[in-house]
Design a protein around this motif. Structure first.
Motif, PDB file in Angstrom:
ATOM      1  N   SER A  23      -0.103  -1.417  12.332  1.00  8.85           N
ATOM      2  CA  SER A  23       1.044  -2.062  12.972  1.00  8.85           C
ATOM      3  C   SER A  23       2.277  -1.162  12.965  1.00  8.85           C
ATOM      4  O   SER A  23       3.104  -1.222  13.883  1.00  8.85           O
ATOM      5  CB  SER A  23       1.354  -3.395  12.281  1.00  8.85           C
ATOM      6  N   HIS A  24       2.427  -0.337  11.940  1.00  6.29           N
ATOM      7  CA  HIS A  24       3.565   0.577  11.875  1.00  6.29           C
ATOM      8  C   HIS A  24       3.386   1.788  12.789  1.00  6.29           C
ATOM      9  O   HIS A  24       4.381   2.355  13.265  1.00  6.29           O
ATOM     10  CB  HIS A  24       3.784   1.054  10.442  1.00  6.29           C
ATOM     11  N   LYS A  78       1.425   5.587  18.195  1.00  9.87           N
ATOM     12  CA  LYS A  78       1.728   6.943  17.717  1.00  9.87           C
ATOM     13  C   LYS A  78       0.480   7.701  17.252  1.00  9.87           C
ATOM     14  O   LYS A  78       0.540   8.904  17.040  1.00  9.87           O
ATOM     15  CB  LYS A  78       2.723   6.891  16.549  1.00  9.87           C
ATOM     16  N   SER A  79      -0.631   6.981  17.060  1.00  4.36           N
ATOM     17  CA  SER A  79      -1.814   7.593  16.474  1.00  4.36           C
ATOM     18  C   SER A  79      -3.062   6.814  16.865  1.00  4.36           C
ATOM     19  O   SER A  79      -3.004   5.610  17.139  1.00  4.36           O
ATOM     20  CB  SER A  79      -1.676   7.622  14.938  1.00  4.36           C
ATOM     21  N   ASP A  80      -4.213   7.534  16.881  1.00 10.08           N
ATOM     22  CA  ASP A  80      -5.502   6.870  16.847  1.00 10.08           C
ATOM     23  C   ASP A  80      -5.836   6.584  15.388  1.00 10.08           C
ATOM     24  O   ASP A  80      -5.181   7.098  14.472  1.00 10.08           O
ATOM     25  CB  ASP A  80      -6.579   7.756  17.471  1.00 10.08           C
ATOM     26  N   TYR A 135       0.835  -1.196   0.000  1.00  8.67           N
ATOM     27  CA  TYR A 135       0.000   0.000   0.000  1.00  8.67           C
ATOM     28  C   TYR A 135       0.870   1.247   0.000  1.00  8.67           C
ATOM     29  O   TYR A 135       1.931   1.282   0.615  1.00  8.67           O
ATOM     30  CB  TYR A 135      -0.950  -0.029   1.198  1.00  8.67           C
ATOM     31  N   LYS A 136       0.366   2.273  -0.692  1.00 13.12           N
ATOM     32  CA  LYS A 136       1.218   3.412  -1.034  1.00 13.12           C
ATOM     33  C   LYS A 136       1.935   4.021   0.159  1.00 13.12           C
ATOM     34  O   LYS A 136       3.151   4.225   0.131  1.00 13.12           O
ATOM     35  CB  LYS A 136       0.397   4.493  -1.738  1.00 13.12           C
ATOM     36  N   VAL A 137       1.186   4.330   1.227  1.00 13.92           N
ATOM     37  CA  VAL A 137       1.803   5.076   2.334  1.00 13.92           C
ATOM     38  C   VAL A 137       2.822   4.244   3.105  1.00 13.92           C
ATOM     39  O   VAL A 137       3.544   4.784   3.951  1.00 13.92           O
ATOM     40  CB  VAL A 137       0.737   5.629   3.311  1.00 13.92           C
ATOM     41  N   LEU A 138       2.888   2.928   2.815  1.00 10.97           N
ATOM     42  CA  LEU A 138       3.871   2.079   3.486  1.00 10.97           C
ATOM     43  C   LEU A 138       5.162   1.928   2.698  1.00 10.97           C
ATOM     44  O   LEU A 138       6.122   1.318   3.185  1.00 10.97           O
ATOM     45  CB  LEU A 138       3.280   0.698   3.771  1.00 10.97           C
ATOM     46  N   HIS A 139       5.220   2.491   1.498  1.00  7.35           N
ATOM     47  CA  HIS A 139       6.479   2.455   0.759  1.00  7.35           C
ATOM     48  C   HIS A 139       7.526   3.263   1.536  1.00  7.35           C
ATOM     49  O   HIS A 139       7.264   4.395   1.948  1.00  7.35           O
ATOM     50  CB  HIS A 139       6.298   3.027  -0.645  1.00  7.35           C
ATOM     51  N   PRO A 140       8.710   2.682   1.734  1.00 12.41           N
ATOM     52  CA  PRO A 140       9.710   3.366   2.568  1.00 12.41           C
ATOM     53  C   PRO A 140      10.454   4.455   1.824  1.00 12.41           C
ATOM     54  O   PRO A 140      10.732   4.351   0.631  1.00 12.41           O
ATOM     55  CB  PRO A 140      10.659   2.234   2.968  1.00 12.41           C
ATOM     56  N   VAL A 141      10.776   5.494   2.566  1.00  9.96           N
ATOM     57  CA  VAL A 141      11.689   6.540   2.125  1.00  9.96           C
ATOM     58  C   VAL A 141      12.797   6.606   3.166  1.00  9.96           C
ATOM     59  O   VAL A 141      12.545   6.889   4.338  1.00  9.96           O
ATOM     60  CB  VAL A 141      10.979   7.900   1.993  1.00  9.96           C
ATOM     61  N   CYS A 142      14.007   6.260   2.749  1.00 10.45           N
ATOM     62  CA  CYS A 142      15.150   6.180   3.671  1.00 10.45           C
ATOM     63  C   CYS A 142      14.819   5.322   4.893  1.00 10.45           C
ATOM     64  O   CYS A 142      15.051   5.710   6.043  1.00 10.45           O
ATOM     65  CB  CYS A 142      15.621   7.578   4.072  1.00 10.45           C
ATOM     66  N   GLY A 143      14.252   4.146   4.598  1.00  9.70           N
ATOM     67  CA  GLY A 143      14.077   3.134   5.626  1.00  9.70           C
ATOM     68  C   GLY A 143      12.849   3.241   6.492  1.00  9.70           C
ATOM     69  O   GLY A 143      12.665   2.413   7.389  1.00  9.70           O
ATOM     70  N   LYS A 144      11.977   4.233   6.234  1.00  6.83           N
ATOM     71  CA  LYS A 144      10.790   4.402   7.066  1.00  6.83           C
ATOM     72  C   LYS A 144       9.579   4.623   6.164  1.00  6.83           C
ATOM     73  O   LYS A 144       9.654   5.383   5.200  1.00  6.83           O
ATOM     74  CB  LYS A 144      10.991   5.602   7.995  1.00  6.83           C
ATOM     75  N   PRO A 145       8.441   3.956   6.456  1.00  4.28           N
ATOM     76  CA  PRO A 145       7.253   4.178   5.633  1.00  4.28           C
ATOM     77  C   PRO A 145       6.893   5.659   5.546  1.00  4.28           C
ATOM     78  O   PRO A 145       7.031   6.404   6.526  1.00  4.28           O
ATOM     79  CB  PRO A 145       6.161   3.393   6.372  1.00  4.28           C
TER      80      PRO A 145
END
Length: 457
Positions: free
Chosen positions: A62-63, A67-69, A22-32
Motif C-alpha cells: 500500500s505504501h 512505485k514498484s513491482d 513491520y521494520k521497513v515501515l518504521h518512518p524516518v523523517c515522516g516516510k517509511p
C-alpha cells in the motif's frame, strides 16, 4: 545503455525493533524506510524495481503501490532466497541488477548510480558497495588483491588479526550482472548453522568461476546504516534530519536552530522563509516564500502561502493563503481553508471552515463547520455552536459581518451581508443583511440588593 533493474529486500519482520509495525515501515523523517530506498532508486533510470515482501506484505504494497513491482517471500529463508523470489520478473532479462536492503533509508541515489557505473565500467559480474569505518567490528571485511579487485569477504568472526585491521567493510548493497546473479543463486547452499541461503555466497560462487568481482567504496559511511533496532532508527532520524535541513538552507531557507527543527522528507519550503526553533513540519506540507513559521509550531499536510506568519500554533490538513497572521496558540484543524490576509489570533480554533479574505478572529474563538465571507470581524469569545449532540451543522457568515464579543451562533444559521451581531447575543435564527441583531435578555438592576441580602444574614 545497459538495462537496469533493482531488487529491494523488505520481507523481514524485524524482531529486534520489538514493534507491531513491520521494520521497513518504521518512518524516518515522516516516510517509511523502504519508501526512502525506492524513491532514491527511482532516480537511476531503472527499468524494473521489484520489492520482496513477506511480513506485512499488504501494508508494504500500500505504501509502494505504483512505485514498484512485488514478489512474495512467504517463508524467510535468507537473503539469497529472497532475491530468488524475483526470478519470475527478472530471471530471463539481460542487464545490471542492484540489490538493496529496505532498511537502509540513508542510501543516496547518487551513490547507487556511482556503484552501477563502476560495476559496468569494470566489466564485473558482481560489485559490492563498501564503506570505510574506524570501528569495523561485526562487519564483513573486504580483502582486495593487488589489482584492487575483491579477493574475498571475510566475516569478522572468521578473520585473522591482520584481516581484522582492514577498515573497508561490506555494506550489504550489491550490483550484479542479472544473468550471472540468477545462475549463481541456483547454486547457493543452505549448509550453515541457520539453514538459510545467503546472498554473499553468490560472491564466492562467482569468484570460484573466475569471474570479476569488484567493489566501490562510498565516501559517506553514514548512508550505509542498516536499521535493525530503535537505537539505529534514532541514528537514522538524526542523520536524515541534518541532511534535510541542510538541503533547505542551501536552497535559501533560514533555519535558526537546525538541531531543534524537524522537517519531513517531502516538505517543500520557498526562499527567504524563516523557520524558528522547536518547529515540526510534517507530511506533504508546502510553504511559500518570505514566510515565518515558529517557534514551537506544528504543521502537517498544509499548503501555506507567501509572507504568512504562523507562530506557536498547530495546523493540520488545511490550506492557508498569503499574508496570513496565525497565532500565537491558534489551532487550525483539518479541512480548513484560510484565504489571503486573514488574521487568526491567540487561542482561536478553526475546524472544517472557510475563512474569507481579510477576515479576522483575533482571540478566544471557536469557528467550526462554517463558511466565513470576506472582511468579517469575529469578536473575542464568539463561537459557532455546530453540534447538537448527534449531528454537525453549518454556520454561514457573509461578507462584511461584524460579530460582537461573546456571541453564540447556533447552527444551522446564516448571517447576511453587512449585518451586525450585538455583543453577548445568542443567535438562533437567520439574520438579514445590513441589520443589527440583538439576542439577549434586557438588563435589570435591583438596587440595594446586596444591602438587603447582608441584612438577612
Amino acid at each position: 545503455m545497459t538495462n537496469r533493474y533493482a531488487v529491494i529486500l523488505a520481507a523481514g519482520q524485524g524482531t529486534r525493533m520489538k514493534s507491531k509495525l513491520y521494520k521497513v515501515l518504521h518512518p524516518v523523517c515522516g516516510k517509511p524506510m523502504v519508501e526512502h530506498v525506492v524513491d532514491q532508486i527511482s532516480t537511476l533510470h531503472i527499468e524494473k524495481t521489484v520489492t520482496i515482501i513477506g511480513h506485512g506484505a499488504e501494508l508494504v504494497k500500500s505504501h509502494l503501490e505504483g512505485k514498484s513491482d512485488f514478489a512474495l517471500q512467504a517463508e524467510q529463508l535468507g537473503t539469497a532466497h529472497a532475491v530468488m523470489q524475483s526470478e519470475d520478473v527478472l530471471g530471463d532479462l539481460e542487464g545490471t541488477t542492484l540489490v538493496v536492503c529496505g532498511d537502509t533509508p540513508l542510501i543516496k541515489g547518487e551513490t547507487m548510480e556511482a556503484l552501477v557505473q563502476h560495476h559496468e565500467g569494470q566489466g564485473a559480474k558482481a560489485t559490492i558497495l563498501t564503506g570505510h569505518t574506524e570501528s569495523p567490528d561485526g562487519y564483513g571485511r573486504i580483502i582486495r588483491n593487488q589489482d584492487g579487485l575483491v579477493e574475498r569477504i571475510v566475516e569478522h568472526k572468521d578473520a585473522s588479526e591482520e584481516e581484522r585491521s582492514v577498515k573497508e567493510i561490506n555494506t550489504g548493497t550489491y550490483c550484479f550482472d542479472n544473468k550471472a546473479l540468477f545462475d549463481a543463486l541456483k547454486k547457493v547452499s543452505n549448509d550453515n548453522v541457520q539453514g538459510e541461503y545467503y546472498l554473499p555466497d553468490v560472491i564466492e560462487i562467482l569468484q570460484s568461476e573466475g569471474e570479476i568481482v569488484s567493489a566501490y567504496q562510498t565516501s559517506d559511511f553514514d548512508e550505509t546504516l542498516g536499521v535493525n533496532d530503535r537505537v539505529a532508527l534514532s541514528q537514522a532520524e538524526i542523520t536524515m534530519k541534518k541532511r534535510i535541513n541542510e538541503f533547505h538552507m542551501r536552497n535559501g531557507v533560514t533555519i535558526k536552530d537546525p538541531n531543534n527543527t524537524y522537517i519531513d522528507a517531502d516538505v517543500t519550503i520557498g526562499r527567504d522563509t524563516v523557520i524558528l526553533p522547536g518547529t515540526v513540519l510534517q507530511g506533504s506540507t508546502s510553504i511559500g516564500e518570505d514566510a515565518m513559521i515558529g517557534p514551537n509550531s506544528e504543521v502537517k499536510d498544509c499548503q501555506i502561502g507567501d509572507r504568512t506568519v504562523l507562530k506557536q500554533s498547530v495546523a493540520h490538513d488545511s490550506s492557508i493563503g498569503a499574508d496570513v497572521q496565525i497565532g500565537p496558540f491558534a489551532h487550525i484543524r483539518p479541512a480548513s481553508t484560510i484565504e489571503d490576509e486573514v488574521k487568526i489570533g491567540n487561542f482561536v480554533e478553526i475546524k472544517k471552515a472557510t475563512f474569507g479574505k481579510a477576515s479576522k478572529a483575533s482571540h478566544l474563538s471557536y469557528i467550526g463547520d462554517a463558511e466565513v465571507g470576506r472582511d468579517v470581524n469575529i469578536g473575542c469569545g464568539s463561537i459557532t455552536v455546530n453540534y447538537d449532540g448527534k449531528n454537525k451543522h453549518l454556520t454561514k457568515i457573509e461578507d462584511g459581518v461584524f460579530v460582537g464579543c461573546n456571541s453564540n451562533l447556533v447552527a444551522p444559521v446564516s448571517v447576511g451581508k453587512g449585518a451586525y451581531i450585538a455583543a453577548g447575543s445568542t443567535i438562533t435564527e437567520d439574520v438579514p443583511g445590513e441589520s443589527l441583531s440583538i439576542a439577549r435578555a434586557r438588563q435589570v438592576n435591583k438596587e440595594n440588593y446586596v444591602q438587603n441580602l447582608n441584612h438577612k444574614k
